[in-house]
Design an enzyme around this catalytic site. Structure first.
Site, mmCIF file in Angstrom:
data_model
loop_
_atom_site.group_PDB
_atom_site.id
_atom_site.type_symbol
_atom_site.label_atom_id
_atom_site.label_comp_id
_atom_site.label_asym_id
_atom_site.label_seq_id
_atom_site.Cartn_x
_atom_site.Cartn_y
_atom_site.Cartn_z
ATOM 1 N N LYS A 64 57.244 -0.071 68.697
ATOM 2 C CA LYS A 64 56.399 1.117 68.867
ATOM 3 C C LYS A 64 54.940 0.796 68.549
ATOM 4 O O LYS A 64 54.647 -0.214 67.913
ATOM 5 C CB LYS A 64 56.902 2.222 67.930
ATOM 6 C CG LYS A 64 56.868 1.816 66.455
ATOM 7 C CD LYS A 64 57.649 2.771 65.578
ATOM 8 C CE LYS A 64 57.609 2.321 64.135
ATOM 9 N NZ LYS A 64 58.502 3.121 63.278
ATOM 10 N N TYR A 71 23.765 0.788 56.695
ATOM 11 C CA TYR A 71 23.636 2.236 56.566
ATOM 12 C C TYR A 71 23.705 2.640 55.097
ATOM 13 O O TYR A 71 24.542 2.143 54.346
ATOM 14 C CB TYR A 71 24.758 2.935 57.336
ATOM 15 C CG TYR A 71 24.571 2.878 58.836
ATOM 16 C CD1 TYR A 71 23.542 3.581 59.455
ATOM 17 C CD2 TYR A 71 25.425 2.113 59.619
ATOM 18 C CE1 TYR A 71 23.371 3.524 60.825
ATOM 19 C CE2 TYR A 71 25.263 2.049 61.000
ATOM 20 C CZ TYR A 71 24.233 2.767 61.599
ATOM 21 O OH TYR A 71 24.065 2.712 62.953
HETATM 22 C C1 LIG Z 1 59.214 2.267 62.423
HETATM 23 C C2 LIG Z 1 60.660 2.432 62.202
HETATM 24 C C3 LIG Z 1 61.434 1.368 61.705
HETATM 25 C C4 LIG Z 1 60.849 0.050 61.257
HETATM 26 O O1 LIG Z 1 60.361 0.159 59.953
HETATM 27 P P1 LIG Z 1 59.665 -1.095 59.206
HETATM 28 O O2 LIG Z 1 59.368 -0.587 57.864
HETATM 29 O O3 LIG Z 1 58.419 -1.381 59.991
HETATM 30 O O4 LIG Z 1 60.628 -2.216 59.253
HETATM 31 C C5 LIG Z 1 62.799 1.546 61.644
HETATM 32 N N1 LIG Z 1 63.372 2.718 61.997
HETATM 33 C C6 LIG Z 1 62.652 3.773 62.444
HETATM 34 C C7 LIG Z 1 63.334 5.038 62.815
HETATM 35 C C8 LIG Z 1 61.268 3.669 62.546
HETATM 36 O O5 LIG Z 1 60.554 4.716 62.973
#
Ligand SMILES: *Cc1c(COP(=O)(O)O)cnc(C)c1O
Length: 336
Positions: free
Chosen positions: A6, A229
């Site tokens: 994702k 800045y």
């Molecule tokens: C993002 C996510 C993961 C992965 O989590 P990490 O801490 O990055 O390993 C696993 N399960 C779900 C449902 C997620 O949204």
């Protein structure tokens, strides 16, 4: 393995990450948005794709057409999926999201009386393929993981006739290391794949991403010269400043102003003044041979020195996930 890709594979670049993960033959890929799943299909991904967040109602049909497996958190969403499968004329596969403490999605484990029978009955055009929950504190220890597993179990134990091969999955990166006994059908690692740490006392990931920038300007600053800045920094003596072609517009957190560091010429040098949108200045007094075109490292290792992703996240008051996903498209991704 159900690697989570994702948010553009945590900011690294999904079109480069997915082919590399493909070579490891994962069971499938996890995304958060329907558009991300559709993009994977467009890239030619044929494996199962699980959307691990509730989908907006108006995207359900598109998800079904893309053969995405949606996570379902309510009876209404299940009805909508049933309608979409009928409209598209196909069988849609779905996962039961059970909320065991995260609270942001999923059917409430405490109220299974209200939904379990209806959610798990046979529905035309639908195939129930998985049940899962998401851990909220696996990076902090195992106590909550055991409890969340128990809560999921109280729901699953009530199933009289679960479908053959129903997948059960609960572990994120931290959970996969701390409680591998709960790795059932698949695990869902994310951050560890991309070089983020998963908590005290746990194995360190291989560094995956590094961030570098060119020196585009060098100047000798006289005592009292102000910088950036708000003129939050002034030279205390004769100093040499190098301007790097990276700023918060590239994803370098502005919170590193006057506190972060960079590696250049074999030394660690401080970021001085406020980070601007496009440039950042470091104090290179005493570093020999810094000139226009020299490369500075903001995250990564150089000549025995190292600035880790998690060190930067901590300095910026955030987590590795936000640093990686915050790297913008202006920052070229170079794959080696
Ligand atoms: C993002 C996510 C993961 C992965 O989590 P990490 O801490 O990055 O390993 C696993 N399960 C779900 C449902 C997620 O949204």
């Amino acid at each position: 393995m159900l690697p989570m890709v994702k948010a553009n594979a945590y900011g690294l670049g999904v079109s480069e990450v997915v082919p590399r993960l493909e070579s490891l033959e994962p069971w499938g890929f996890g995304v958060a948005a329907v558009s991300e799943g559709v993009a994977l299909r467009a890239m030619g991904v044929e494996r199962p794709i699980v959307v691990c967040s509730p989908a907006p109602p108006d995207e359900v049909e598109e998800a079904v057409r893309g053969r995405l497996q949606l996570s379902i958190s309510s009876l209404g969403a299940l009805d909508a999926l049933e309608r979409a499968a009928r409209a598209v004329g196909t069988t849609a596969e779905w996962h039961l999201d059970v909320d065991t403490g995260m609270g942001r999605s999923g059917f409430d484990w405490q109220r299974a009386d209200a939904w379990l029978t209806d959610a798990t009955r046979d529905r035309s055009g639908l195939r129930w393929v998985g049940a899962y929950t998401h851990l909220h504190s696996a990076d902090e220890g195992v106590a909550t993981v055991h409890e969340q597993w128990r809560r999921l179990g109280t729901v699953l134990d009530r199933l009289e006739d679960p479908p053959d091969g129903l997948m059960i999955h609960v572990l994120n990166s931290a959970g996969a290391f701390r409680t591998p006994e709960y790795a059932r059908s698949v695990v869902r690692p994310g951050i560890f794949l991309y070089g983020g740490r998963i908590g005290e006392g746990q194995p360190s990931p291989e560094p995956v991403a590094s961030v570098h920038a060119r020196v585009v300007h060098v100047r000798d600053a006289t005592p009292g010269s102000t910088l950036g800045y708000g003129s939050t920094y002034a030279a205390t003596g004769a100093e040499r400043w190098a301007t790097l072609s990276i700023g918060y517009g590239d994803g370098l957190p502005r919170a590193l102003s006057n506190r972060g560091s960079a590696l250049i010429g074999g030394q660690r040098v401080p970021i001085i003044g406020r980070i601007s949108m496009d440039v950042t200045v470091v104090d290179v007094s005493g570093v020999s041979e810094v000139k226009e075109g020299s490369v500075a490292t903001l995250i990564g290792s150089r000549e025995g020195e190292q600035i880790t992703l998690d060190e930067v996240a901590e300095q910026a008051g955030t987590i590795s996930y936000e640093i990686l996903t915050g790297l913008t498209s202006r920052l070229p991704r170079v794959w080696t």
